[in-house]
Design a protein around this motif. Sequence first.
Motif, mmCIF file in Angstrom:
data_model
loop_
_atom_site.group_PDB
_atom_site.id
_atom_site.type_symbol
_atom_site.label_atom_id
_atom_site.label_comp_id
_atom_site.label_asym_id
_atom_site.label_seq_id
_atom_site.Cartn_x
_atom_site.Cartn_y
_atom_site.Cartn_z
ATOM 1 N N PRO A 489 0.760 -1.237 0.139
ATOM 2 C CA PRO A 489 0.015 -0.059 -0.105
ATOM 3 C C PRO A 489 0.915 1.231 0.009
ATOM 4 N N VAL A 490 0.073 2.562 -0.553
ATOM 5 C CA VAL A 490 0.661 3.718 -0.462
ATOM 6 C C VAL A 490 -0.509 4.713 0.195
ATOM 7 N N VAL A 491 -0.382 5.059 1.511
ATOM 8 C CA VAL A 491 -1.343 5.480 2.425
ATOM 9 C C VAL A 491 -0.867 7.123 2.758
ATOM 10 N N THR A 492 -1.621 7.923 2.951
ATOM 11 C CA THR A 492 -1.551 9.278 3.436
ATOM 12 C C THR A 492 -2.390 9.563 4.639
ATOM 13 N N ASN A 493 -1.636 10.169 5.464
ATOM 14 C CA ASN A 493 -2.452 10.828 6.728
ATOM 15 C C ASN A 493 -2.659 12.439 6.257
ATOM 16 N N ASN A 494 -3.986 12.902 6.466
ATOM 17 C CA ASN A 494 -4.035 14.376 6.112
ATOM 18 C C ASN A 494 -4.594 15.107 7.527
ATOM 19 N N MET A 495 -4.158 16.452 7.855
ATOM 20 C CA MET A 495 -4.546 17.064 8.759
ATOM 21 C C MET A 495 -4.715 18.568 8.297
ATOM 22 N N ASN A 496 -5.283 19.308 8.974
ATOM 23 C CA ASN A 496 -5.560 20.716 8.670
ATOM 24 C C ASN A 496 -4.892 21.539 9.781
ATOM 25 N N LEU A 497 -3.678 21.553 10.006
ATOM 26 C CA LEU A 497 -2.781 22.390 11.036
ATOM 27 C C LEU A 497 -2.824 23.802 10.397
ATOM 28 N N THR A 498 -2.729 24.679 11.403
ATOM 29 C CA THR A 498 -2.368 26.214 10.877
ATOM 30 C C THR A 498 -0.898 26.234 10.813
ATOM 31 N N ARG A 499 -0.361 26.592 9.588
ATOM 32 C CA ARG A 499 0.866 26.660 9.275
ATOM 33 C C ARG A 499 1.532 27.903 10.051
ATOM 34 N N PRO A 500 2.648 27.676 10.920
ATOM 35 C CA PRO A 500 3.246 28.699 11.648
ATOM 36 C C PRO A 500 4.141 29.707 10.767
ATOM 37 N N PRO A 501 4.386 30.714 11.068
ATOM 38 C CA PRO A 501 5.144 31.620 10.458
ATOM 39 C C PRO A 501 6.573 30.904 10.062
ATOM 40 N N GLU A 502 7.209 31.509 8.967
ATOM 41 C CA GLU A 502 8.514 30.598 8.604
ATOM 42 C C GLU A 502 9.378 30.832 9.726
ATOM 43 N N GLY A 503 10.202 29.496 9.951
ATOM 44 C CA GLY A 503 10.829 29.368 11.103
ATOM 45 C C GLY A 503 10.480 29.185 12.367
ATOM 46 N N GLU A 504 9.185 29.213 12.589
ATOM 47 C CA GLU A 504 8.511 28.868 13.895
ATOM 48 C C GLU A 504 8.211 27.347 13.808
ATOM 49 N N PRO A 505 8.004 26.762 15.319
ATOM 50 C CA PRO A 505 7.753 25.281 15.136
ATOM 51 C C PRO A 505 5.986 25.263 14.856
ATOM 52 N N THR A 506 5.625 24.239 14.575
ATOM 53 C CA THR A 506 4.070 23.914 14.595
ATOM 54 C C THR A 506 3.829 23.245 15.986
ATOM 55 N N LEU A 507 3.107 23.949 16.842
ATOM 56 C CA LEU A 507 2.874 23.397 18.254
ATOM 57 C C LEU A 507 1.275 23.038 18.204
ATOM 58 N N LEU A 508 1.152 21.826 18.709
ATOM 59 C CA LEU A 508 -0.435 21.273 18.715
ATOM 60 C C LEU A 508 -1.115 21.344 20.260
ATOM 61 N N ARG A 509 -2.433 21.698 19.982
ATOM 62 C CA ARG A 509 -3.123 21.397 21.132
ATOM 63 C C ARG A 509 -3.191 19.696 21.268
ATOM 64 N N PHE A 510 -3.536 19.255 22.733
ATOM 65 C CA PHE A 510 -3.476 17.790 22.777
ATOM 66 C C PHE A 510 -4.665 17.337 22.034
ATOM 67 N N ASN A 511 -5.619 17.963 21.679
ATOM 68 C CA ASN A 511 -6.562 17.013 20.971
ATOM 69 C C ASN A 511 -6.142 16.933 19.413
ATOM 70 N N GLU A 512 -5.365 17.989 18.936
ATOM 71 C CA GLU A 512 -4.638 17.728 17.827
ATOM 72 C C GLU A 512 -3.791 16.512 17.668
ATOM 73 N N VAL A 513 -2.966 16.478 18.880
ATOM 74 C CA VAL A 513 -2.170 15.435 19.172
ATOM 75 C C VAL A 513 -2.797 13.783 18.928
ATOM 76 N N GLU A 514 -3.953 13.742 19.817
ATOM 77 C CA GLU A 514 -4.697 12.903 19.794
ATOM 78 C C GLU A 514 -5.275 12.424 18.257
ATOM 79 N N THR A 515 -5.606 13.536 17.632
ATOM 80 C CA THR A 515 -6.142 13.297 16.076
ATOM 81 C C THR A 515 -4.994 12.990 15.091
ATOM 82 N N LEU A 516 -3.865 13.309 15.504
ATOM 83 C CA LEU A 516 -2.534 12.729 14.665
ATOM 84 C C LEU A 516 -2.598 11.108 14.938
ATOM 85 N N PHE A 517 -2.673 10.696 16.162
ATOM 86 C CA PHE A 517 -2.467 9.281 16.640
ATOM 87 C C PHE A 517 -3.504 8.475 16.034
ATOM 88 N N HIS A 518 -4.872 9.240 16.207
ATOM 89 C CA HIS A 518 -5.784 8.404 15.477
ATOM 90 C C HIS A 518 -5.731 8.299 13.826
#
Length: 737
Positions: A489-518
């Motif tokens: 298989p070739v699979v993909t996970n998709n989310m809709n996180l807000t992209r941070p300004p250039e050079g900044e990290p992408t920090l998640l709310r914990f429910n977004e962490v759970e969504t990523l694991f889901h």
Amino acid sequence: MKLKTLSVAVLAAAALVACRGDQTETAADDVATAETAPAAVEAADTPAADDVVVTDAELAGNPFMQEWDTPFGVPPFAEISDDHFLPAFKKGVLELREEIAVIVDNPDAPTFENTILALETSGDLIVRVGRVFGPLAGTELNAKKRELQTVIYPLWTRESDKITLNDTLWQRVKTVYQQRDTLDLGEQEARLLELTHRDFVREGAALDAETKAKVAAINEELSGLTTRFAQNLLTATKAFTIEITDEADTAGLADVFKASIWDDEKKAWIITLDRSVYETFMTQSENRELREQAFNGYRNRASDGETDNGPLAIKIAQLRAERAALLGYDSHAQYVLEYNMARTPKGAEDFLLRVWRPGLERAKQERADMQAMVGDEFAIAGHDWWHYSEKVRAERYNLDVNELKPYFDLDAVTQGAFEMAERLFGITFTKIDAPTWNEVVTAYEVKEADGAHLGVFYFDMYARDSKRGGAWMNSFRGGSNIGGNSIRPVVTNNMNLTRPPEGEPTLLRFNEVETLFHEFGHGLHGVMTKIDYPTFSGVDGPRDYTEFPAQILEHWASQPMMLDMYAKHYETGEVIPGALVERMLDAANHNQGFRTTEFIAASLLDLRWHMLSAEEAAQITDAREFEKQVLTEYGLIEEIEPRYRSRYFSHVFAGGYSAGYYAYLWSEILDADGFNAFLEAEDIFDPTVAGRLKKWIYEAGGLMEADELYRNFRGSDPSIEPLLEGRGFDTATASDS
């Protein structure tokens, strides 16, 4: 049939919904059924079923007509233009017709090989094209792809019906099925025969010619209506924005969030209905008037003008009810649930009400808590719930969600998910340089512990205008192993996180962490498959089961042992402090009444739309009035909206969850009970339990009925008590309700 995987998993973009049902962020689009392969709003340019023509000139240089010289044969995305899809799809239709004709015209007596296996191996090209087009239409939608949807999807609907409603083909399938006890088939071959026969029956193959024609006509009309519904919703969602130009109106918004929504060209902070933006704004903003404006924009989407989905919802429900009657069922819900774990509409409704009652009581207490905080200043309303619920959380648990985010950097969370998979299942992820469809996408090779190639796993994490909302899993290629030809298989996970300004990290709310694991769980279900036949390979099973392999992995996200692995401060590298974790876990069930109630309200609404008989559905004239009647009957309080109102309930009116939105909560019975197996073993990575989970859940696809698969993993049927306890509800009260 392998072709079922195109209808179900591809043509409406093969999306598996993002999160467990109680979470506040969910996808707008889902797995499709055959009816939801969208059709044209104006079908005049759609090729007639007997008028599909493509020339060699049109196919010249078309990547779909060539072998792909790419890592692991992934699609060469940069080489595929929108102009390549339709000619290749037409060619696939013509090839498919030839392959079906060979089966139908075969003078030999029907056998497993010349009928069932021949069906399973037909349609390679059309599946190849559809599996690329569907996911890209979900992430890189443009005017051309919209136009292609209006041609490709109805064409597929007609071709699919021509196969399942072909009487000669049906007679061959039925003959083989009737001989099944004498064929000495292997386990997977017997399952393929069973499911092929079942699919034909459920699509109406055994009906008389006149009734078949009516079913086919309904399928085609539904195909068009569901596309219009989805496109209306997307248009309405993207059209709404709030431009904030006065910084005083940004009171309460975190600096990092403000930076992510700043539009330098407009010199304004832009609030959209993208879930990540909307949820953060509703939680943080101190401006009650703007919160109300955003709240009304969200709940009134697709409710008026050219994008009004109310009439479409009614018509879709009416046609589904009519089709169910033609197929011999009392309602569409009865038809859908026949092979689900809930079995009947009443079974699903009774289950929901068992959780609804304690959830609603808890929600009323939460409302009282917020009102006590506000005092007599104003009465708590729907647009206040997010904001004041967070204030109550901060006061009661001394916990600010922004205090957590520095410990949940996207890259670190992703690596944590990888380590979890390695410890549980022995699989590894290695980043590779492979073609992608967008610069933000990353690709990984997945390997077994012995180094054997399992598949390719893509991650597409950020929101953009061309991408639909929510989070989901797609498959660009399914897994199979027929005649020794192993395809991974070739699979993909998709989310809709807000992209941070250039050079900044992408920090998640914990429910977004759970969504990523889901979503990672859905991806593993797709990539780890050991099933030979596409019909039940990978992500397969009834709707109220397929969320289980995703939802169970959410439990690991909050385990202290896991948090030590991945929850590290993005600047200092400090592991999240134990005291902060304790406060986070103590607050885990905060606002659970609201989350439970809004979800079940939508689930009950879905069921009631689809429990209508054909005669009852014909009487519905106003979608909002029907909705209000249903929710009033169940006692929903006015401060809480259902997770989805009918006009933007894409899961059920443009996706594959009709009469099945309850499935997230039902699957929670499985994931809560299933995770208890690890707790009972006193090791969240217990190798014996993990081995059973791997074999009977992630590798097994649809090898057996869902309840059998679960029992093989767990050793017993699931209990509802862990679900109720996990939500902080009194199990005795729920049982007595």
